[in-house]
Design a protein around this motif. Structure first.
Motif, PDB file in Angstrom:
ATOM      1  N   LEU A   6       1.120  -1.242  -0.072  1.00 52.46           N
ATOM      2  CA  LEU A   6       0.121  -0.010  -0.014  1.00 52.46           C
ATOM      3  C   LEU A   6       0.827   1.179  -0.079  1.00 52.46           C
ATOM      4  N   ASN A   8       1.210   5.328  -0.417  1.00 52.28           N
ATOM      5  CA  ASN A   8       0.923   6.910  -0.602  1.00 52.28           C
ATOM      6  C   ASN A   8       1.703   7.539  -0.921  1.00 52.28           C
ATOM      7  N   ALA A  41      -0.659  -1.214  -4.751  1.00 49.68           N
ATOM      8  CA  ALA A  41      -1.794  -0.233  -4.793  1.00 49.68           C
ATOM      9  C   ALA A  41      -1.327   1.239  -4.591  1.00 49.68           C
ATOM     10  N   HIS A  54      -2.740  -1.783  -8.748  1.00 48.77           N
ATOM     11  CA  HIS A  54      -4.297  -1.250  -8.250  1.00 48.77           C
ATOM     12  C   HIS A  54      -4.092   0.240  -7.967  1.00 48.77           C
ATOM     13  N   THR A  56      -5.023   3.640  -7.090  1.00 44.84           N
ATOM     14  CA  THR A  56      -5.771   4.320  -5.949  1.00 44.84           C
ATOM     15  C   THR A  56      -5.724   5.711  -6.227  1.00 44.84           C
ATOM     16  N   LYS A  57      -6.650   6.604  -5.564  1.00 43.83           N
ATOM     17  CA  LYS A  57      -6.841   8.184  -5.891  1.00 43.83           C
ATOM     18  C   LYS A  57      -5.513   8.609  -5.533  1.00 43.83           C
ATOM     19  N   ASP A  70      -9.139   5.757   2.418  1.00 43.06           N
ATOM     20  CA  ASP A  70     -10.716   5.622   1.829  1.00 43.06           C
ATOM     21  C   ASP A  70     -10.591   3.791   2.392  1.00 43.06           C
ATOM     22  N   GLU A  73     -12.388   1.410   0.305  1.00 40.72           N
ATOM     23  CA  GLU A  73     -11.656   0.982  -0.812  1.00 40.72           C
ATOM     24  C   GLU A  73     -10.426  -0.188  -0.306  1.00 40.72           C
ATOM     25  N   LEU A  74      -9.893   0.189   0.847  1.00 43.71           N
ATOM     26  CA  LEU A  74      -8.819  -0.559   1.434  1.00 43.71           C
ATOM     27  C   LEU A  74      -9.441  -1.944   1.805  1.00 43.71           C
ATOM     28  N   LEU A  77     -10.027  -4.125  -1.554  1.00 41.01           N
ATOM     29  CA  LEU A  77      -8.777  -4.383  -2.113  1.00 41.01           C
ATOM     30  C   LEU A  77      -8.027  -5.634  -1.328  1.00 41.01           C
TER      31      LEU A  77
END
Length: 118
Positions: A6, A8, A41, A54, A56-57, A70, A73-74, A77
């Motif tokens: 994940l 960010n 992601a 994947h 993500t925003k 989110d 969404e997490l 996923l």
């Protein structure tokens, strides 16, 4: 092992300056080399062709990238990917970035300056 990385991204306009993306771009292929099935992601792909992606925003600000997620969404996923391991990989701690490192003498100032106690 299935790994869901994940990520960010706090600097989507300049990925070459985003430390998290750089770290993921280096680490994800290394995990694949070790036999892991890796999915990243993130707002932009990282890794190589062996790594799943994947999208993500894109966060509105670098602060939202760090402190908002989110959750729906997490959860979706994680349910879809069914990873053995999921989470953000804390590149700052792995690389020793963003903090002083212990030098076993108890003095962080000396560790930061490179000086050693007599």
């Amino acid at each position: 092992m299935r790994v869901l990385y994940l990520l960010n991204i706090s600097n989507p306009d300049r990925l070459s300056a985003d430390s998290g993306w750089i770290f993921a771009d280096l680490l994800a292929p290394a995990l694949a080399d070790a036999g892991a099935e890796v999915t990243v992601a993130a707002p932009a792909p990282a890794g190589d062709a062996r790594c799943g992606f994947h999208q993500t925003k894109v966060p509105g600000t670098k602060y939202r990238a760090r402190f908002s997620a989110d959750i729906d969404e997490l959860v979706a996923l994680i349910r879809a990917e069914k990873p053995d391991v999921a989470g953000p990989l804390l590149h700052g701690r792995v690389l020793g970035v963003g903090g002083s490192r212990p030098d076993h003498s108890g003095s962080r100032r000396e560790a930061a300056s490179g000086a050693r106690p007599a």
